[in-house]
Design an enzyme around this catalytic site. Structure first.
Site, PDB file in Angstrom:
ATOM      1  N   CYS A  42       0.881  -1.249  -0.100  1.00  0.00           N
ATOM      2  CA  CYS A  42       0.175   0.118   0.056  1.00  0.00           C
ATOM      3  C   CYS A  42       0.861   0.885  -0.145  1.00  0.00           C
ATOM      4  CB  CYS A  42      -0.427   0.346   1.076  1.00  0.00           C
ATOM      5  SG  CYS A  42      -2.130   1.476   0.880  1.00  0.00           S
ATOM      6  N   ARG A  46       2.957   5.125   6.189  1.00  0.00           N
ATOM      7  CA  ARG A  46       3.552   3.565   7.543  1.00  0.00           C
ATOM      8  C   ARG A  46       3.945   2.757   7.119  1.00  0.00           C
ATOM      9  NH1 ARG A  46      -2.415   4.730  10.158  1.00  0.00           N
ATOM     10  NH2 ARG A  46      -2.802   4.359   8.263  1.00  0.00           N
ATOM     11  N   HIS A  98      -2.303  -3.933   5.250  1.00  0.00           N
ATOM     12  CA  HIS A  98      -1.775  -3.555   6.669  1.00  0.00           C
ATOM     13  C   HIS A  98      -2.968  -3.077   6.780  1.00  0.00           C
ATOM     14  CE1 HIS A  98      -2.797   0.553   5.227  1.00  0.00           C
ATOM     15  NE2 HIS A  98      -1.900   0.402   4.514  1.00  0.00           N
ATOM     16  N   CYS A 101      -6.283   0.061   6.987  1.00  0.00           N
ATOM     17  CA  CYS A 101      -5.858   0.260   6.035  1.00  0.00           C
ATOM     18  C   CYS A 101      -7.134   1.054   5.136  1.00  0.00           C
ATOM     19  CB  CYS A 101      -6.138  -0.727   4.310  1.00  0.00           C
ATOM     20  SG  CYS A 101      -5.370  -0.138   3.007  1.00  0.00           S
TER      21      CYS A 101
HETATM   22 CO    CO Z   1      -3.217   1.246   2.744  1.00  0.00          CO
END
Ligand code: CO
Length: 217
Positions: A42, A46, A98, A101
């Site tokens: 993604c 982070r 993750h 998201c």
């Molecule tokens: Co994401």
């Protein structure tokens, strides 16, 4: 004066630290890259690919987009996969989602954000296909987590079903596709136990991975 001066300062410091600890570092990278891994993750700030798995420049080929989607007519993602597999001969493709998201959340909650909604339409079938199982989960946070995990599994199989991967397996290229998920709250990766190394039993492997998601609550 340069704008974003602090970023240039960071860069100078980083480059000099690299050279100090390994004087040949940039020379080696200049010759060629030979990563063994392709990361599909993604865009979320982070989830920085190299840092999470402790890999240096030259070791990880990376494609990131909103919600780590592998869409069969996305020339951008397919070009990355093709180059990684055919030219770089990576041995592993890691699809890493993750928890938390934003893209997955927008789809789960039918939120409209703007242009990105069009992109996230590609994630809707994942939600729709498992609507019934998801509906049975009453805890909203758990439901959100499960959709994040399902999305990874589905994208793994989207990778496996591309012509690029099918052809690589036909010529017996050593290549595995993995599904992982990253937890922002503790920085830990979790293997979703999907590791596909051939085109045999793809549908069975997919069903097994999905049923595992719904049995572990
Ligand atoms: Co994401």
């Amino acid at each position: 004066m340069k704008v974003l001066k602090h970023l240039f300062e960071n860069n100078r410091r980083w480059a000099s630290q690299q050279t100090q600890s390994d004087p040949d570092f940039f020379n080696r990278l200049l010759q060629q890259q030979s990563p063994e891994y392709l990361w599909i993750g993604c865009s979320d700030s982070r989830v920085p690919a190299n840092e999470i798995v402790g890999l240096m420049p030259g070791e990880l080929f990376v494609h990131r987009n909103v919600a780590n989607l592998v869409v069969k007519n996305d020339l951008n993602c397919l070009s990355v996969i093709q180059f990684a597999v055919d030219a770089l001969k990576v041995k592993n493709i890691i699809v890493c989602g993750h928890y938390g998201c934003g893209g997955v959340k927008a789809v789960l909650e039918n939120k409209n954000i703007g242009l990105v909604d069009k992109w996230l339409d590609n994630l809707k079938p994942v939600k729709e296909n498992f609507q019934r199982d998801l509906f049975e989960i009453k805890d909203d946070a758990l439901k959100f987590n499960k959709l994040c995990e399902l999305n990874v599994v589905e994208q793994v199989f989207n990778v496996c079903n591309t012509d690029i991967i099918q052809k690589a397996w036909q010529r017996e290229q050593n290549l595995s596709v993995h599904g992982w998920i990253y937890d922002i709250k503790d920085g830990l990766l979790q293997d979703l136990d999907v590791c596909i190394s051939s085109s045999d039993n793809l549908e069975n492997s997919r069903n097994a991975a999905i049923s595992k998601i719904f049995t572990e609550k």
